[in-house]
Design an enzyme around this catalytic site. Structure first.
Site, PDB file in Angstrom:
ATOM      1  N   ARG A 164       0.845  -1.184   0.000  1.00 36.92           N
ATOM      2  CA  ARG A 164       0.000   0.000   0.000  1.00 36.92           C
ATOM      3  C   ARG A 164       0.897   1.256   0.000  1.00 36.92           C
ATOM      4  O   ARG A 164       1.791   1.385   0.821  1.00 36.92           O
ATOM      5  CB  ARG A 164      -0.889  -0.001   1.233  1.00 36.92           C
ATOM      6  CG  ARG A 164      -1.944   1.086   1.217  1.00 36.92           C
ATOM      7  CD  ARG A 164      -2.647   1.129   2.551  1.00 36.92           C
ATOM      8  NE  ARG A 164      -3.381  -0.127   2.783  1.00 36.92           N
ATOM      9  CZ  ARG A 164      -4.656  -0.157   3.162  1.00 36.92           C
ATOM     10  NH1 ARG A 164      -5.318   0.964   3.385  1.00 36.92           N
ATOM     11  NH2 ARG A 164      -5.247  -1.285   3.348  1.00 36.92           N
ATOM     12  N   THR A 172      -0.939   7.658  -1.255  1.00 38.66           N
ATOM     13  CA  THR A 172      -2.241   7.574  -1.922  1.00 38.66           C
ATOM     14  C   THR A 172      -3.182   6.565  -1.288  1.00 38.66           C
ATOM     15  O   THR A 172      -4.369   6.532  -1.628  1.00 38.66           O
ATOM     16  CB  THR A 172      -2.060   7.185  -3.395  1.00 38.66           C
ATOM     17  OG1 THR A 172      -1.477   5.868  -3.409  1.00 38.66           O
ATOM     18  CG2 THR A 172      -1.129   8.131  -4.115  1.00 38.66           C
ATOM     19  N   ASP A 232      -3.953 -11.811  10.512  1.00 34.25           N
ATOM     20  CA  ASP A 232      -3.042 -11.573   9.388  1.00 34.25           C
ATOM     21  C   ASP A 232      -2.348 -12.887   9.029  1.00 34.25           C
ATOM     22  O   ASP A 232      -1.533 -13.402   9.798  1.00 34.25           O
ATOM     23  CB  ASP A 232      -2.010 -10.507   9.792  1.00 34.25           C
ATOM     24  CG  ASP A 232      -1.106 -10.138   8.625  1.00 34.25           C
ATOM     25  OD1 ASP A 232      -0.623 -11.064   7.926  1.00 34.25           O
ATOM     26  OD2 ASP A 232      -0.884  -8.931   8.412  1.00 34.25           O
ATOM     27  N   ASP A 289       1.523 -12.926   9.002  1.00 37.47           N
ATOM     28  CA  ASP A 289       2.063 -12.865  10.367  1.00 37.47           C
ATOM     29  C   ASP A 289       1.966 -14.215  11.060  1.00 37.47           C
ATOM     30  O   ASP A 289       2.913 -14.674  11.682  1.00 37.47           O
ATOM     31  CB  ASP A 289       1.266 -11.854  11.204  1.00 37.47           C
ATOM     32  CG  ASP A 289       1.870 -10.463  11.088  1.00 37.47           C
ATOM     33  OD1 ASP A 289       2.870 -10.321  10.352  1.00 37.47           O
ATOM     34  OD2 ASP A 289       1.321  -9.536  11.722  1.00 37.47           O
TER      35      ASP A 289
END
Lengths: 478, 242
Positions: free
Chosen positions: B136, B140, B234, B237
């Site tokens: 990401r 933006t 996650d 993770d």
């Protein structure tokens, strides 16, 4: 006979109807949809064990004779059970006496006939029997037991093998061994010194205090109920031959009966559809692609093993859909509940050797630490009859919530029937058994599910009936 | 954010009566021709229950997610083209089978997608595997391509795109765009996914109607941080570092 009780003419249709109604009342136990599947009966060759009793004075050569018979026959399903295993455990006082060689071991009272009769009845019913282990050094039953399972012929050997009327009822042949008293005494001295840790003085003391009077009172009278009296023990070749021939005859009868049973189960099977408890794997393109590689005679061994393992893992994954689950709500890392499932208990496996071992790599991909029992069932080369040679099962198998029974191929279903019977005899409930096999013929599946309608079956693909066992040959490369 | 009503059903084999089958939440139903949800078997639900559980240790998480991933790969491979192929068996009878056509490649979206490579290799031993790193962009808030390394002949192959979690679909869509820009036709892209949100499925499946999604489970929805709920946390993770 003076008069006979008139027997009502049987009306099979009416009886069947009554049976069906009765069964419907308890529906749900055998099948879910309410239809009553008629259960066929299968009797393994150990279901009605023949028992041969060999009694006689101490040192008369009973155990030597028994061992000679077993050695001559050389078959795993002829076993000896010594009545000495059933000595009662001694309390403190009796024990002190025993150590002073003042306890009467040679009277029938020293033996626990109740337990013996129980165990013999278990064996007669085809079940596993736990036999106590008696320590002659400690004069006590040991904590561990040994077990006897699936003999076709059992030789019960001991001074009082023909003493208890309940035992006599169970015997198929009664033998009484005879020898001169001096022979008996000298044999006894040698044996008790060597095997039971006694000294000569004690042995002789026991002989005159107990052995001799008991012989006259209890042992010798057994000769009246014996079928055969054998003088001179093993040296008596004629008697040896008679007994072994009798046993061979019994074994042949059992084998013939077993094969006839298997043949009988074939009739009418093919006209019916397979039960919903038989799951044939969806022939998806991956499945067919893998099957093509596995079936291709030109496939390299490396590829064969790779694809077979891959497919085996899918079979085991599918098999696990037939086990029992319970609802279980878990909390996710987002601290939200999810209502899911967990297996109801431990899942173990039993491998039918040798073929089933080819599925083990797949099994361990799915359950790496799966407890695994093993049974070796082989078809007799001459008769084709399946024979149980060896079995070791997890001790707590009856408590497992599911047992996956693995075999690479099933053709006639004979060895699968036997393997399921072994599990049932060890207390595994029928509905907890999932048979997993790479390929099976319709005939075998029908036979198996007719006898055991509550087991579920997962099959990789259907093949012709009576297909050779080529999968294990390819997998193990011999 | 949005949330579907989670369907609760009796789960178990067909031959067993409903009252003998325990209930569990199964996958949310989605209506797209190009989405395949694995059969909601009791075994799959039990596996998902383990990897969803926050108390599950990393070793178990790795083992049980691998089992689900293998099932996904096995199902995914069913969508590859085949030709019929008759062979002779070791006992001398003919077997009417089939063989696979076309070459394949795996492409994992780093880093969680790489956790699915073992499952792919378990089924396809020497498969080529490309990688795409999408993160990401902090400015933006949109996904941005940081890195990719793909087989040279990727345009001639069927691509199994690997990412265990499909939340908003941002990364997966970008990955497909990358593949298409390298000449892979959309209809040769199979997206393998463990857990999806209904939104992610909808966005992806309608944007690429020629491709196919194979997922183990469609969850109830997304939370305000765009995490799948109830989800499993996650994935990367839990698989790699936790």
């Amino acid at each position: 006979m003076p008069s006979t009780v008139p027997v009502a003419p049987s009306t099979p249709q009416l009886e069947d109807l009554v049976m069906n109604l009765a069964a419907k009342g308890t529906a749900g136990t055998s099948s879910v949809d309410g239809t009553i599947a008629k259960r066929a009966h299968y009797a393994p060759p150990w279901a009605d064990v023949s028992i041969i009793g060999i009694a006689g004075s101490s040192g008369s050569g009973k155990s030597t004779l028994s061992q000679a018979i077993v050695k001559k026959l050389n078959l795993p399903w002829v076993v000896i059970l010594s009545i000495d295993s059933f000595y009662k455990s001694l309390d403190e006082e009796a024990s002190r006496k025993a150590f002073r060689c003042e306890y009467d071991f040679d009277a029938p009272d020293a033996l626990d006939f109740d337990v013996l009769v129980d165990r013999l009845r278990d064996l007669k019913a085809g079940k596993r029997a736990d036999i106590p282990v008696y320590s002659f050094e400690k004069h006590a039953r040991m904590e561990q037991t040994t077990s006897i399972y699936s003999p076709h012929v059992l030789i019960l050997e001991g001074i009082f093998a023909l003493h208890d009327p309940r035992v006599l009822e169970l015997l198929d042949m009664k033998i009484f061994c005879e020898a001169d008293a001096d022979t008996c005494l000298s044999r006894r001295i040698l044996r008790d010194q060597r095997e039971r840790g006694r000294d000569v003085e004690g042995i002789i003391k026991q002989w005159f205090a107990f052995v001799k009077p008991n012989f006259e009172m209890y042992v010798d009278p057994q000769r009246k109920v014996a079928d055969i009296i054998v003088p001179r023990g093993v040296e008596n070749q004629v008697a040896m031959t008679m007994v072994t021939q009798f046993i061979q005859q019994k074994l042949l009868e059992k084998s013939t009966h077993h094969r006839a049973e298997l043949t009988r189960l074939e009739t009418g099977a093919l006209s019916q559809p397979l039960t919903p408890k038989v799951h044939i794997m969806n022939q998806t393109s991956q499945m067919r692609g893998m099957n093509t590689i596995i079936h291709n005679i030109d496939t390299s061994s490396e590829d064969f093993i790779f694809y077979f393992n891959r497919l085996a893992a899918l079979l085991v994954e599918q098999a696990l859909n037939n086990i029992f689950f319970t609802s279980k709500t878990v909390v996710t890392p987002q601290n939200l509940p999810y209502r899911g499932l967990a297996p109801s208990g431990e899942v173990s496996a039993v491998v039918v050797l040798r073929g089933g071992a080819a599925l083990e790599a797949g099994l361990h991909r799915v359950i790496p630490d799966c407890k695994t029992g093993r049974v070796l069932i082989q078809s007799n080369i001459r008769t084709g009859e399946p024979e149980l040679h060896y079995q070791v099962l997890p001790k707590d198998i009856a408590d497992h919530s599911a047992v996956l029974l693995l075999d690479a191929q099933m053709s006639s279903g004979g060895s699968a029937l036997m393997a399921v019977q072994v599990l049932l005899d060890h207390g595994v409930k029928e509905e907890r058994i999932v048979l997993v096999t790479y390929s099976a013929g319709r005939m075998g599946l029908h036979r198996l599910t007719k006898v055991f309608p509550d087991i579920s079956v997962v099959v990789g693909n259907l093949c012709t009936d009576a297909e050779e066992r080529w999968v294990e040959r390819r997998y193990f490369r011999c | 954010m949005s949330q579907e009503v989670a369907p609760v059903k009796c789960v178990g084999p067909e031959y067993r009566a409903e009252d003998q089958k325990p209930t569990a939440t199964v996958s949310t139903v989605v209506h797209f021709d190009n989405v395949t949800v694995l059969p909601q078997t009791p075994q799959l639900i039990a596996l998902l229950s383990i990897i969803r559980n926050h108390t599950t240790a990393r070793g178990d998480f790795v083992f049980y997610s691998n089992r689900i991933i293998r099932l996904l790969v096995e199902e995914g491979l069913n969508h590859l083209p085949t030709v019929s192929h008759t062979v002779t068996t070791p006992v001398g009878r003919p077997y009417d089978g089939l063989s696979f056509q076309g070459k394949i490649a795996g492409v994992s979206i780093m880093r969680a997608g790489e956790a699915m490579e073992q499952g792919l290799r378990d089924c396809c031993r020497s498969v080529r595997i490309g990688k795409i790193l999408i993160q990401r962009d902090e400015e933006t808030a949109q996904p941005k391509l940081f890195y990719d390394k793909l087989p040279e002949d990727i345009a001639d192959r069927w691509v199994l795109l690997l990412d265990p979690m499909l939340a908003t679909g941002g990364s997966a869509i970008m990955a497909v765009d990358v593949l298409k820009s390298r000449g892979v036709p959309e209809e040769r892209i199979l997206f393998l996914n463990v857990l999806a949100s209904p939104e992610g499925i909808k966005t992806f499946a309608s944007k690429f109607p020629q491709s196919r999604v194979v997922t183990a489970f469609v969850d109830e929805g997304l939370d305000e941080k765009n995490y799948i709920i109830p989800g499993l946390g996650d994935f990367g993770d839990r698989y790699y570092t936790r």
